[in-house]
Design an enzyme around this catalytic site. Structure first.
Site, PDB file in Angstrom:
ATOM      1  N   LYS A 256       0.817  -1.381  -0.292  1.00  0.00           N
ATOM      2  CA  LYS A 256      -0.117   0.069   0.032  1.00  0.00           C
ATOM      3  C   LYS A 256       1.095   1.226   0.324  1.00  0.00           C
ATOM      4  O   LYS A 256       1.537   1.282   1.108  1.00  0.00           O
ATOM      5  CB  LYS A 256      -1.078  -0.028   0.656  1.00  0.00           C
ATOM      6  CG  LYS A 256      -1.973   0.568   1.210  1.00  0.00           C
ATOM      7  CD  LYS A 256      -2.817   0.802   2.174  1.00  0.00           C
ATOM      8  CE  LYS A 256      -4.395   1.809   2.388  1.00  0.00           C
ATOM      9  NZ  LYS A 256      -4.783   1.429   3.770  1.00  0.00           N
TER      10      LYS A 256
ATOM     11  N   SER B  90      -9.819   1.605   2.958  1.00  0.00           N
ATOM     12  CA  SER B  90      -9.042   2.587   2.462  1.00  0.00           C
ATOM     13  C   SER B  90      -8.178   1.680   0.979  1.00  0.00           C
ATOM     14  O   SER B  90      -7.248   2.344   0.151  1.00  0.00           O
ATOM     15  CB  SER B  90      -8.637   3.511   2.674  1.00  0.00           C
ATOM     16  OG  SER B  90      -6.731   3.326   3.652  1.00  0.00           O
TER      17      SER B  90
ATOM     18  N   SER C  85      -9.518  -0.432   7.416  1.00  0.00           N
ATOM     19  CA  SER C  85      -9.035  -0.361   5.690  1.00  0.00           C
ATOM     20  C   SER C  85      -8.453  -1.600   5.322  1.00  0.00           C
ATOM     21  O   SER C  85      -8.012  -2.156   3.875  1.00  0.00           O
ATOM     22  CB  SER C  85      -7.986   0.785   5.677  1.00  0.00           C
ATOM     23  OG  SER C  85      -8.756   2.012   5.615  1.00  0.00           O
TER      24      SER C  85
HETATM   25  N1  GLN Z   1     -12.921   3.874   6.396  1.00  0.00           N
HETATM   26  C1  GLN Z   1     -12.057   3.918   7.408  1.00  0.00           C
HETATM   27  C2  GLN Z   1     -11.811   6.031   7.059  1.00  0.00           C
HETATM   28  O1  GLN Z   1     -12.157   6.585   6.606  1.00  0.00           O
HETATM   29  C3  GLN Z   1     -11.070   3.436   7.775  1.00  0.00           C
HETATM   30  C4  GLN Z   1      -9.809   4.259   7.256  1.00  0.00           C
HETATM   31  C5  GLN Z   1      -8.871   3.177   7.347  1.00  0.00           C
HETATM   32  O2  GLN Z   1      -9.194   2.142   8.330  1.00  0.00           O
HETATM   33  N2  GLN Z   1      -7.199   3.650   6.960  1.00  0.00           N
HETATM   34  O3  GLN Z   1     -11.344   6.061   8.266  1.00  0.00           O
END
Ligand code: GLN
Length: 502
Positions: free
Chosen positions: A80, A155, A179
């Site tokens: 990532k 994400s 994420s």
């Molecule tokens: N969807 C969550 C957010 O927008 C998770 C983000 C993450 O785990 N990096 O904060």
């Protein structure tokens, strides 16, 4: 598609060790697959063809010379784009870091390099890991290999899509609120968030430091175990790193897969993590899986964690507070782009403002503003202080129910993959995707998503297993059992037959 690509990382590693294939052959197959598909999927922001092939060639040479290598040596991996890689672009899918070449490696990258896994490239994500659909990437979204008109989750949509589309057997993700697990759920991949501190965060570009955790993205539980064994363990460079070695996860997974049972297992079904807001087919697949666990001998107990109802609200106060402070470092002076004001004097403050205005996307700005607001003098106690109290209550709920059961289970995400644009203009609808994944981040406990079925449209559904802090081994054992009882869901991804379908 080259049949090699359908094999798991553990299988490929064994073939490499036995000399049945070479790493150059395997890495070339991955790169060819990426060339064929990524124009459509856009899982990658950056490819390192030469670097990956050089590592592969070195593994082949060392192996031929009889050197003792890491068991996963030669198996390609994707990373990532929020983990820093020396000399290789690291953008966090943000314009503000365009062109930045990190001067050092994250600890997980150092470990991967020492073990000689070819790094094929950096994967797409929501900007600075903020989002649940990868639509917030400044470089355009990633498409879901199961249905290219749908989101791959976020994400970490790039890592999940790369693994689901058989471009690579292994990838790394980061999980602050889900994420790794939510993309896993909507792409039919396995994703795990280890216990907070079990994997070093050194070199992970911070989103919310008290919640961030790096973890594996794979197609099998055994692969997730093997990758975690490689990246985990104590790191003196991360002050929150746990002073404990990684438990033998792979061995435990292999044993459960062979036995097909886990004697004396007590599973807690969290009342608050199902019901309203969850797609009916997601709930059906969840109930079916719980029933299979029961038939396999597990005792099923319904448990209640009343404070989980406030987890999302607490997260969306604590996370932006940390975001606003962590992202203050992007000032146009130290990293990435620098934008000077179009008119007026060029002061440090004005360069900073112009750079941040041009460099950050809307969602990142929204969270910085929110975070600055909840930390401001007049509101600190009302918002941030209250959210921290809720966080403690959530931890207490976990402590209490883990006195009764070994693991907790829930659906990973409330729905299967949604269409592009569906939730983009409604931040609250987007945030609701994290409803089941966030409690584990707030408490620092390990949690994992395993694919257990598909809905009426053939889209994958994930099942979440949550374990007590430091009980990652137990989580992997239960995940292995769930996988054994569910069959090969990842294998039914239409991307396996991409050539025929497109
Ligand atoms: N969807 C969550 C957010 O927008 C998770 C983000 C993450 O785990 N990096 O904060």
């Amino acid at each position: 598609m080259n049949d090699l690509l359908k094999k798991s990382a553990v299988e490929l590693a064994a073939m490499l060790r036995a000399g049945h294939i070479t790493s150059v052959e395997l890495t070339t197959a991955c790169l060819d697959r990426i060339d064929a598909l990524d124009g459509r999927i856009h899982a990658f922001l950056h490819l390192d063809r030469d670097g990956a092939l050089a590592t592969a060639a070195e593994v082949d040479r060392l192996r031929a010379a009889g050197e003792d290598l890491h068991p996963l040596a030669g198996v390609p991996i994707a990373v990532k784009d929020n983990m820093v890689t020396r000399g290789m672009p690291t953008t966090c899918a943000s314009k503000i870091l365009e062109g930045w070449l990190p001067p050092y490696d994250a600890t997980v990258i150092t470990k991967i390099k020492e073990a000689r896994l070819p790094i094929v490239g950096k994967t797409n994500m929501d900007e600075f890991a903020m989002g649940s659909s990868t639509e917030h990437s400044a470089y355009g979204p990633t498409r879901n290999p199961w249905d290219v008109d749908r989101i791959p989750g976020g994400s970490g949509g790039g890592s999940a899509a790369a693994v689901a589309a058989y471009m690579v057997p292994l990838a790394l993700g980061s999980d602050t609120g889900g994420s790794i697990r939510q993309p896993g759920s909507v792409t039919g991949t396995v994703g795990a968030k280890p216990t907070y501190g079990a994997v070093s965060r050194y070199g992970l570009v911070a989103m919310a430091s008290s919640l961030d955790q790096i973890g594996p993205v794979t197609r099998t539980v055994a692969d997730a175990a093997a990758l975690t064994e490689l990246i985990g363990g104590h790191d003196p460079l991360d002050s929150t790193s746990l002073p404990a070695p990684v438990p033998p996860l792979g061995e435990a997974v292999a044993k459960v897969a062979a036995d097909g049972v886990l004697a004396g297992l007590k599973v807690g079904v969290v009342k608050e993590l199902s019901g309203d807001g969850y797609q009916a087919e997601v709930l059906d697949a969840f109930t079916d899986t719980v029933e299979r666990l029961r038939r396999a001998g597990a005792e099923i107990v319904e448990v209640s964690c009343p404070s989980f109802d406030y987890a999302l609200a607490a997260y969306y106060l604590i996370m932006p507070a940390e975001v606003s402070s962590n992202l203050a470092r992007f000032d146009g002076i130290r990293y990435g782009i620098r934008v000077e004001p179009t008119e007026g004097p060029v002061t440090a403050e004005r360069v900073m403002a112009a750079t941040r205005e041009a460099g950050f996307g809307d969602e990142v700005k929204r969270r910085i503003i929110l975070g600055t607001h909840v930390l401001s003098a007049g509101y600190y106690d009302a918002y941030y202080g209250s959210a921290q109290k809720v966080r403690t209550l959530i931890q207490r709920d976990f402590d209490r129910v883990f006195g009764q059961v070994d693991v907790l289970v829930s659906p990973t995400a409330p729905t299967t993959a949604f269409a592009f644009g569906d939730k983009l203009d409604d931040p609250l609808a987007m945030y609701l995707n994290d409803i089941a994944t966030i409690p584990a981040n707030l408490a620092g406990v390990p949690a994992m998503s395993i694919p257990v079925g598909v809905d009426g449209q053939g889209l994958p559904i994930g099942f979440q297993v949550i374990a007590p802090a430091h009980a990652d081994l137990r989580m992997y054992e239960v995940a292995a059992l769930v996988e054994t009882l569910s069959g090969d869901v990842a294998g039914s991804c239409p991307a396996a037959n991409w050539e025929e379908a497109h």
